[in-house]
Design a protein around this motif. Structure first.
Motif: not given
Length: 362
Positions: A294-311, A314-325
Motif C-alpha cells: 500500500g506504499t506509494l513509490a515516487v521516483t526523483a530525477l534531480k534527487g536520484s532516489k525513490v521516496l516511499f510514502f505511507t499514505v 483519507e488520502g494524507g501522507v503519514h511519513s516518508v522513507s527512502i530506501p538506501e539501495e
C-alpha cells in the motif's frame, strides 16, 4: 473529501521534517530491499507497460519503442517519424489497454512539431501499426519541449488519465479552455473527454489506489514539488500569470496559491527546498512487500532516489522513507511500474546506457 485531505495535510505540516526533505515526518529506511538490473543500453526510457505475457513495452524519449524480455531488448518497428524530441519532450507516456490480450492495443503520448498528441497502436510481433491516429490531438506543446507532461494512467473504471504540463505558458494552468497544466480524463477508445483538474504546473506521475483515489506527482519550480490527491473539478492553485498581471512566466508564485485561490486543494506532501524533481508514481501492492503493502513509490530525477510514502485511508501522507539501495545509487530515476510478479520496475534517465531496475523485498 477536500476538507479531510486538507486537514491531514495541515497536521503533517506541523510535523518535523526528516531525511525525506519534505513536510512529512521521516521514517526509517525500509529493510530487505533488493535491486537488480534487468536491461541496459537504453536511452531515456520513459514509461514501462507490462503485456499479459510478462514482457515489457518501453518508450524511449528520442522516439523509439522496445520490447524487453528476459533482459533482452528488441526494437519495435513503428511509424514514429513525427515524434519531435527536444528538451523534456519526445516519446513519453504509454498505457497498455486492459483488453490487450485480444486487441493488442496500447496508447502513447508524444510531442510533434505542432502539439502533444495521443496515438493508439496495435502490436503484431515486433511491429506496431497506428489504429487511432490520433486518439486525441491538440494538447499544447512548447517548441523547446518544456513542461510537456504526457503521463498516462487508467482509473478504476478504465478511463484514460493524462497529465499535461503548462508548457511554460503563464495563463494556461487557470484557463479551463487551455489543456495545459491539467489532468484530463478521456475515453480510451475514442479520445473524447476533457479537464478533470486544473491549476497544475507539470504533472509527471499518476497513481491510482485500489479504492480509486488518484494521486499525482508534480514538479515545482525551485521549491515545492507536490504530491496531490485529485478531486474532480478542483483547482490546484498554480498561477504564474498572477491573475494576468505578471509580465511573463512568474515562477515566484506559490505552487498552491491559497491566498489567490482560497478553495484550491493543498498538496498532501510538498518537498520544500530543495526540490527532488519527483516523477512517476505507483502503489506497491502484494504480500511480498510486507508492511510496505500500500506504499506509494515516487521516483526523483534531480534527487536520484525513490521516496516511499505511507499514505492514510483519507488520502494524507503519514511519513516518508527512502530506501538506501535507491538513494543516489543509479542516477536519475524516471519511470515506475508494478510488474505482474509484484516487483517494482524503475527506469533510469541519465542519457546513456540507461537501465531498467527490478526492485523487490525479501
Amino acid at each position: 473529501m477536500r476538507r479531510v485531505v486538507g486537514f491531514a495535510a495541515v497536521l503533517l505540516l506541523a510535523g518535523c521534517s526528516g531525511a525525506s526533505g519534505g513536510d512529512a515526518p521521516a521514517a526509517d529506511a525500509p529493510e530487505g530491499i533488493r535491486v537488480e538490473v534487468v536491461a541496459a543500453g537504453l536511452e531515456h526510457p520513459w514509461e514501462i507497460g507490462f503485456l499479459p505475457d510478462g514482457r515489457m513495452l518501453v518508450t524511449e524519449r528520442p522516439g523509439r519503442l522496445v520490447l524487453v524480455d528476459g533482459g533482452r531488448s528488441t526494437p519495435v518497428r513503428a511509424e514514429l517519424g513525427d515524434v519531435v524530441a527536444r528538451g523534456e519532450g519526445g516519446l513519453m507516456g504509454l498505457v497498455v489497454h486492459p483488453d490487450f490480450a485480444t486487441s493488442k492495443r496500447f496508447t502513447t503520448c508524444f510531442n510533434t512539431a505542432q502539439d502533444v498528441r495521443l496515438v493508439t497502436f496495435e502490436l503484431d510481433g515486433t511491429e506496431a501499426r497506428r489504429v487511432r491516429d490520433p486518439l486525441r490531438a491538440g494538447l499544447p506543446s512548447n517548441p523547446s519541449g518544456r513542461h510537456s507532461g504526457c503521463r498516462l494512467a487508467l482509473d478504476e473504471a478504465g478511463g484514460l488519465l493524462v497529465g499535461t504540463g503548462d508548457t511554460a505558458k503563464a495563463s494556461a494552468p487557470q484557463d479551463r479552455d487551455d489543456l495545459g497544466g491539467k489532468v484530463l480524463k478521456l475515453d480510451l477508445a475514442t479520445g473524447e473527454g476533457g479537464v478533470l483538474t486544473y491549476g497544475h504546473r507539470n504533472v509527471q506521475g499518476i497513481a491510482v489506489r485500489a479504492d480509486g483515489t488518484v494521486f499525482t506527482a508534480e514538479h515545482g519550480p525551485d521549491v515545492d514539488d507536490e504530491v496531490n490527491v485529485l478531486e474532480p473539478g478542483a483547482n490546484y492553485g498554480w498561477d504564474p500569470s498572477r491573475g494576468g498581471t505578471a509580465d511573463g512566466y512568474d515562477e515566484g508564485v506559490p505552487m498552491t496559491d491559497l491566498e489567490r485561490f482560497p478553495d484550491a486543494v493543498p498538496a498532501v506532501w510538498s518537498s520544500g527546498s530543495p526540490t527532488e524533481a519527483i516523477c512517476d508514481a505507483v502503489f506497491l501492492t502484494g504480500e511480498r512487500w510486507g508492511d510496505l503493502d500500500g506504499t506509494l513509490a515516487v521516483t526523483a530525477l534531480k534527487g536520484s532516489k525513490v521516496l516511499f510514502f505511507t499514505v492514510t485511508a483519507e488520502g494524507g501522507v503519514h511519513s516518508v522513507s527512502i530506501p538506501e539501495e535507491l538513494d543516489g545509487t543509479h542516477g536519475r530515476l524516471r519511470g515506475a511500474a508494478l510488474g505482474p510478479d509484484q516487483a517494482l520496475y524503475l527506469t533510469t534517465s541519465n542519457g546513456s546506457d540507461d537501465k531498467i531496475l527490478k526492485v523487490a523485498r525479501g
